[in-house]
Design a protein around this motif. Structure first.
Motif: not given
Length: 263
Positions: A115-119, A188-193, A60-64, A87-96
């Motif tokens: 941001s990444a998930d909290t613990e 991961p956290d995506s702010f640097e991206t 499992p990976s948003v990069d995949v 939502s999840m699609g946004g995480y995938v868009a940032m990974a793209l």
């Protein structure tokens, strides 16, 4: 190995790729295909395991998931597209943006966060994933995820919308939902991206979104070099489904302005 995604592809013009929320499918974008397909080429993939797309056997990976989308666009001969995710699609868009920045003509991030998930959030996702795998049904999603997907106004005034969202959640394959929860828990956290995204960006949020509140939207706008923020009133986490006319109007103005800009 990438999965060949099933995608609905309508209209002509500037390609607009819309990536769906968890635990839905590209069926959530019906109003966008109908409302925007007359002006743009609207492509709505089912992310791996959802709708008509196979799950595959990768970890499992948003990069995949992002690589799957990049493969889909290249298979369709699309060099650059406006990439939108909710939502999840946004995480995938940032990974793209991180892995395939050359594909991104413009970026739309709706009801999501960098941001990444909290613990605690990560543990909750993994607990739900284990229950999905153990029970083999979407029951935990109906009990715990569905109540947070739409805002109070939708719950009170838009019974048909809520019923449709509930049906989409109930249709989620348990194995795919568990895989996606594990992928999101590990993201991961995506702010640097975002700081490295040079394409114009549009950030959308809803006044009643408890999962990705306005503070998360504003943080993304601050990180992005060229971004605008739009807040849709009386809507929760699924702005494109709860207030499709307003969502479509905002997106159409953004994509049309991009199409007029020399590349």
């Amino acid at each position: 190995m990438v999965v060949q995604l099933y995608a609905r592809d309508v209209g002509e013009g500037t390609p607009l790729v819309l990536l769906h929320a968890f635990p839905l499918s590209s069926a959530m974008w019906l109003a966008q295909r109908e409302g925007l397909g007359g002006r743009f080429r609207v492509i709505t993939p089912d992310l791996r395991g959802f709708g008509g797309s196979m799950l595959g056997e990768q970890e499992p990976s948003v990069d995949v998931m992002a690589d799957d989308v990049a493969h889909l666009l290249r298979r369709k001969g699309i060099d650059r597209a406006v990439i939108g995710g909710l939502s999840m699609g946004g995480y995938v868009a940032m990974a793209l943006c991180r892995r395939h920045p050359d594909l991104v003509l413009g970026l739309i991030l709706a009801n999501t966060k960098a941001s990444a998930d909290t613990e605690q959030g990560r543990r909750n996702r993994l607990r739900q994933a284990e229950r999905l795998e153990r029970e083999g049904t979407s029951r935990v999603l109906v009990e715990e995820v569905l109540p947070l997907l739409v805002g109070p106004t939708t719950m009170r005034q838009r019974a048909l919308v809520y019923g449709r969202v509930r049906g989409l959640v109930q249709a989620a394959p348990a194995a795919a939902a568990a895989w996606a929860q594990r992928a999101m828990a590990a993201r991961p956290d995506s702010f640097e991206t975002l700081r490295g995204v040079h394409a114009p960006a549009l950030v959308i949020t809803g006044t009643e979104d408890e999962l990705s509140p306005q503070a998360d939207a504003r943080a993304m706008v601050e990180a992005l070099p060229n971004a605008e923020l739009q807040v849709i009133p009386r809507t929760g986490h699924l702005s494109a489904v709860e207030q499709p006319d307003l969502f479509n109007q905002i997106v159409a103005e953004f994509v049309a302005a991009l199409a007029r800009t020399p590349r």
